[in-house]
Design a protein around this motif. Structure first.
Motif, PDB file in Angstrom:
ATOM      1  N   ALA A  10       0.829  -1.216   0.000  1.00  0.00           N
ATOM      2  CA  ALA A  10       0.000   0.000   0.000  1.00  0.00           C
ATOM      3  C   ALA A  10       0.858   1.260   0.000  1.00  0.00           C
ATOM      4  N   GLY A  11       2.176   1.088   0.005  1.00  0.00           N
ATOM      5  CA  GLY A  11       3.071   2.237   0.156  1.00  0.00           C
ATOM      6  C   GLY A  11       3.410   2.941  -1.142  1.00  0.00           C
ATOM      7  N   GLY A  12       4.252   3.949  -0.985  1.00  0.00           N
ATOM      8  CA  GLY A  12       4.662   4.764  -2.127  1.00  0.00           C
ATOM      9  C   GLY A  12       5.378   3.958  -3.196  1.00  0.00           C
ATOM     10  N   ILE A  13       6.183   2.996  -2.790  1.00  0.00           N
ATOM     11  CA  ILE A  13       6.834   2.104  -3.755  1.00  0.00           C
ATOM     12  C   ILE A  13       5.892   0.948  -4.083  1.00  0.00           C
ATOM     13  N   GLY A  14       5.276   0.400  -3.039  1.00  0.00           N
ATOM     14  CA  GLY A  14       4.475  -0.815  -3.200  1.00  0.00           C
ATOM     15  C   GLY A  14       3.355  -0.698  -4.219  1.00  0.00           C
ATOM     16  N   GLN A  15       2.639   0.436  -4.221  1.00  0.00           N
ATOM     17  CA  GLN A  15       1.486   0.551  -5.138  1.00  0.00           C
ATOM     18  C   GLN A  15       1.903   0.542  -6.611  1.00  0.00           C
ATOM     19  N   PRO A  16       2.809   1.436  -7.015  1.00  0.00           N
ATOM     20  CA  PRO A  16       3.205   1.375  -8.435  1.00  0.00           C
ATOM     21  C   PRO A  16       3.924   0.079  -8.794  1.00  0.00           C
ATOM     22  N   LEU A  17       4.645  -0.493  -7.842  1.00  0.00           N
ATOM     23  CA  LEU A  17       5.316  -1.766  -8.105  1.00  0.00           C
ATOM     24  C   LEU A  17       4.280  -2.863  -8.358  1.00  0.00           C
ATOM     25  N   ALA A  18       3.230  -2.872  -7.534  1.00  0.00           N
ATOM     26  CA  ALA A  18       2.166  -3.870  -7.713  1.00  0.00           C
ATOM     27  C   ALA A  18       1.484  -3.679  -9.066  1.00  0.00           C
ATOM     28  N   LEU A  19       1.241  -2.429  -9.431  1.00  0.00           N
ATOM     29  CA  LEU A  19       0.599  -2.154 -10.719  1.00  0.00           C
ATOM     30  C   LEU A  19       1.467  -2.657 -11.876  1.00  0.00           C
ATOM     31  N   LEU A  20       2.756  -2.384 -11.793  1.00  0.00           N
ATOM     32  CA  LEU A  20       3.656  -2.836 -12.868  1.00  0.00           C
ATOM     33  C   LEU A  20       3.697  -4.364 -12.935  1.00  0.00           C
ATOM     34  N   LEU A  21       3.736  -5.013 -11.769  1.00  0.00           N
ATOM     35  CA  LEU A  21       3.761  -6.477 -11.768  1.00  0.00           C
ATOM     36  C   LEU A  21       2.477  -7.046 -12.385  1.00  0.00           C
ATOM     37  N   LYS A  22       1.379  -6.330 -12.208  1.00  0.00           N
ATOM     38  CA  LYS A  22       0.104  -6.785 -12.788  1.00  0.00           C
ATOM     39  C   LYS A  22       0.179  -6.824 -14.314  1.00  0.00           C
ATOM     40  N   THR A  23       1.086  -6.029 -14.887  1.00  0.00           N
ATOM     41  CA  THR A  23       1.197  -6.000 -16.350  1.00  0.00           C
ATOM     42  C   THR A  23       2.082  -7.125 -16.898  1.00  0.00           C
ATOM     43  N   ASP A  24       2.723  -7.878 -16.002  1.00  0.00           N
ATOM     44  CA  ASP A  24       3.597  -8.961 -16.469  1.00  0.00           C
ATOM     45  C   ASP A  24       2.751 -10.215 -16.727  1.00  0.00           C
ATOM     46  N   PRO A  25       2.629 -10.632 -17.983  1.00  0.00           N
ATOM     47  CA  PRO A  25       1.745 -11.768 -18.287  1.00  0.00           C
ATOM     48  C   PRO A  25       2.218 -13.097 -17.696  1.00  0.00           C
ATOM     49  N   ALA A  26       3.471 -13.151 -17.235  1.00  0.00           N
ATOM     50  CA  ALA A  26       3.964 -14.407 -16.640  1.00  0.00           C
ATOM     51  C   ALA A  26       3.352 -14.627 -15.254  1.00  0.00           C
ATOM     52  N   ILE A  27       2.881 -13.550 -14.639  1.00  0.00           N
ATOM     53  CA  ILE A  27       2.344 -13.667 -13.275  1.00  0.00           C
ATOM     54  C   ILE A  27       0.854 -14.005 -13.344  1.00  0.00           C
ATOM     55  N   LYS A  28       0.495 -15.105 -12.670  1.00  0.00           N
ATOM     56  CA  LYS A  28      -0.901 -15.546 -12.709  1.00  0.00           C
ATOM     57  C   LYS A  28      -1.627 -15.219 -11.404  1.00  0.00           C
ATOM     58  N   GLU A  29      -0.842 -15.025 -10.343  1.00  0.00           N
ATOM     59  CA  GLU A  29      -1.458 -14.634  -9.079  1.00  0.00           C
ATOM     60  C   GLU A  29      -0.602 -13.565  -8.436  1.00  0.00           C
ATOM     61  N   LEU A  30      -1.237 -12.478  -8.023  1.00  0.00           N
ATOM     62  CA  LEU A  30      -0.508 -11.365  -7.411  1.00  0.00           C
ATOM     63  C   LEU A  30      -1.154 -11.060  -6.066  1.00  0.00           C
ATOM     64  N   ARG A  31      -0.384 -11.260  -4.986  1.00  0.00           N
ATOM     65  CA  ARG A  31      -0.939 -11.035  -3.654  1.00  0.00           C
ATOM     66  C   ARG A  31      -0.313  -9.799  -3.041  1.00  0.00           C
ATOM     67  N   LEU A  32      -1.152  -8.898  -2.581  1.00  0.00           N
ATOM     68  CA  LEU A  32      -0.677  -7.641  -2.005  1.00  0.00           C
ATOM     69  C   LEU A  32      -0.915  -7.661  -0.502  1.00  0.00           C
ATOM     70  N   PHE A  33       0.149  -7.391   0.266  1.00  0.00           N
ATOM     71  CA  PHE A  33       0.059  -7.459   1.731  1.00  0.00           C
ATOM     72  C   PHE A  33       0.540  -6.154   2.334  1.00  0.00           C
ATOM     73  N   ASP A  34      -0.135  -5.724   3.403  1.00  0.00           N
ATOM     74  CA  ASP A  34       0.315  -4.518   4.116  1.00  0.00           C
ATOM     75  C   ASP A  34      -0.284  -4.530   5.512  1.00  0.00           C
ATOM     76  N   VAL A  35       0.206  -3.630   6.351  1.00  0.00           N
ATOM     77  CA  VAL A  35      -0.408  -3.487   7.678  1.00  0.00           C
ATOM     78  C   VAL A  35      -1.671  -2.630   7.603  1.00  0.00           C
ATOM     79  N   VAL A  36      -1.776  -1.809   6.570  1.00  0.00           N
ATOM     80  CA  VAL A  36      -2.952  -0.924   6.498  1.00  0.00           C
ATOM     81  C   VAL A  36      -4.041  -1.552   5.610  1.00  0.00           C
TER      82      VAL A  36
END
Ligand code: APR
Length: 334
Positions: A10-36
Motif C-alpha cells: 500500500a506504500g509509495g513504492i508498493g502501489q506502483p510496483l504492484a501495478l507494474l507487476l500486474k502488467t507482467d503476463p507471466a504472473i498468474k497470481e498477485l498477492r498484495l500485503f500490508d499493515v494498512v
C-alpha cells in the motif's frame, strides 16, 4: 503459473510496483500485503486491469493469517515494506524499525514459502538483506541463490545520468553499466569504465566531471527528496527498478530465458573468485549476477577496474562490512 507477492503493497513504492507487476503476463497470481487495510482497495483497483494476474489484498493480522494467505505457495516475494525517515527520527531509529519489519516478514517467508525468490527493497538494504539471511539460516532454509537486495535503481540512475552527462539525454536505454558494492551513498560503485557501449574518453579525461557524475549516481536519492520538498523519497523510479529486476528473475527462472545478467546485492561469502576480485572477505556485495532457473547461476567478478574505481571500492569497503555486521547482530544479539 508464477505466484508473486508484494509486502508493503500500500506504500509509495508498493502501489506502483504492484501495478507494474500486474502488467507482467507471466504472473498468474498477485498477492498484495500490508499493515494498512487500504491494501484491499489497492488490490481491488489493480484487479480491474485486464491482464492475467488474479490480484488479492491481505492485511496483517495478530494471528498471522493475513501474511500466511499472502505468502503460501508464492514463487517470488518483493519487499518494499518499511517506514521512510520522518522528522526527529535518527538513522538508528529507522534501522531498528525496518530491521524488525524485515525480520518478521522473513520469518513468514521461511514458514510459508521457503523456496520463493526474495527481493528486498526495504532500506537499509546493505543491512536488511543480511537480516533476512540470518532469519533463513536460523530456520534452516537459507538458499543464497534466492535472496537478492534490489540495487537496480542504481543501475537505472547510472544509465540515465551518464547519458545526460554526455549530452545524450535521449539515449539512457542504450547504456549498460555494471554497478557493484552496496546500495547507499559511498558504497555504490558505478563501473563507468565498463559501460557498454563505452562512454566517451572525454568523460574520463575530465576528472571533475567524472567525480560529479559518480556522486550524482551515489546520492541520486537526495535529488528526489529535495525536489519532493518534504513529500517523501524516491518511490516511482524505485518501483520501476524493482519491477525490472523482478521481471529479470522471473524470465530467467520460469520462462527459460538465457543470458539474463543483472547486478544485485547477494551473498558472496563462499565464492573465492568473487571475494578475491573484491579484495576482501565480505559476506554480501552487489555484482553482476547471471540468473537462471534456480536464481543465481553465476556471479561475475569485478574485472578490470580503473584506478579511480579502485578508490571508490576502498571507500565502499570502509563502510559496507559494518552495515552487514549491524544486520547480523540485530538478529544474533537482539
Ligand atoms: N508489513 C507489511 N507492510 C508494512 C509493515 C509490515 N510489518 N510495516 C509497514 N508496512 C507498509 C506501510 O504500511 C506502507 O504501506 O510499508 C509501506 C511503506 O510505504 P511508504 O511508507 O510509502 O514508504 P516507501 O517510500 O514506499 O518506502 C518503503 O523502501 O526504499 C525503501 O527506505 C525505503 O524502507 C523504505 C521502504
Amino acid at each position: 503459473m508464477v505466484k508473486a507477492a508484494v509486502l508493503g503493497a500500500a506504500g509509495g513504492i508498493g502501489q506502483p510496483l504492484a501495478l507494474l507487476l500486474k502488467t507482467d503476463p507471466a504472473i498468474k497470481e498477485l498477492r498484495l500485503f500490508d499493515v494498512v487495510p487500504v491494501v484491499k482497495g489497492v488490490a481491488q483497483d489493480i484487479s480491474h486491469v485486464d491482464t492475467p494476474a488474479v490480484t488479492s489484498g491481505h492485511v496483517k493480522s495478530d494471528d498471522g493469517e493475513g501474511l500466511k494467505a499472502a505468502l503460501t505457495g508464492c514463487d517470488i516475494v518483493v519487499i518494499p515494506a518499511g517506514v521512510p525517515r520522518k522528522p526527529g527520527m535518527t538513522r538508528d531509529d529507522l534501522f531498528n524499525i525496518n530491521a524488525g519489519i524485515v525480520r518478521d516478514l522473513a520469518q513468514g517467508i521461511a514458514q510459508h514459502c521457503p523456496k520463493a525468490f526474495v527481493l528486498i527493497i526495504s532500506n537499509p538494504v546493505n543491512s536488511t538483506v543480511p537480516i533476512a539471511a540470518e532469519v533463513f539460516k536460523a530456520a534452516g532454509v537459507f538458499d543464497p541463490k534466492r535472496l537478492f537486495g534490489v540495487t537496480t535503481l542504481d543501475v537505472v540512475r547510472s544509465s540515465t545520468m551518464s547519458a545526460q552527462a554526455i549530452d545524450k539525454p535521449n539515449s539512457a536505454d542504450e547504456f549498460t553499466i555494471p554497478v557493484i558494492g552496496g546500495h547507499s551513498g559511498h558504497t555504490i560503485i558505478p563501473l563507468l569504465s565498463q559501460s557498454k557501449p563505452a562512454l566517451p574518453s572525454s568523460l574520463f579525461e575530465d576528472k571533475e566531471k567524472l567525480a560529479a557524475l559518480v556522486k550524482r549516481i551515489q546520492f541520486g536519492g537526495d535529488e528526489v527528496v529535495e525536489a519532493k520538498a518534504g513529500g517523501g523519497s524516491a518511490t516511482l523510479s524505485m518501483a520501476y527498478a524493482g519491477f525490472r529486476f523482478a521481471q529479470q528473475v522471473i524470465s530467467a527462472a520460469f520462462n527459460g530465458k538465457k543470458g539474463v545478467i543483472a547486478p544485485s546485492y547477494v551473498y558472496v561469502a563462499d565464492n573465492k573468485e568473487i571475494t578475491q576480485s573484491i579484495g576482501k572477505d565480505i559476506a554480501f556485495f552487489s555484482v553482476p549476477v547471471e540468473l537462471g532457473p534456480s536464481g543465481v547461476e553465476k556471479l561475475h567478478p569485478l574485472g578490470d577496474i580503473s584506478p579511480y574505481e579502485k578508490e571508490l571500492l576502498s571507500a565502499c569497503l570502509e563502510e559496507l562490512p559494518g552495515s552487514i555486521t549491524k544486520g547480523v547482530q540485530f538478529i544474533q544479539q537482539p
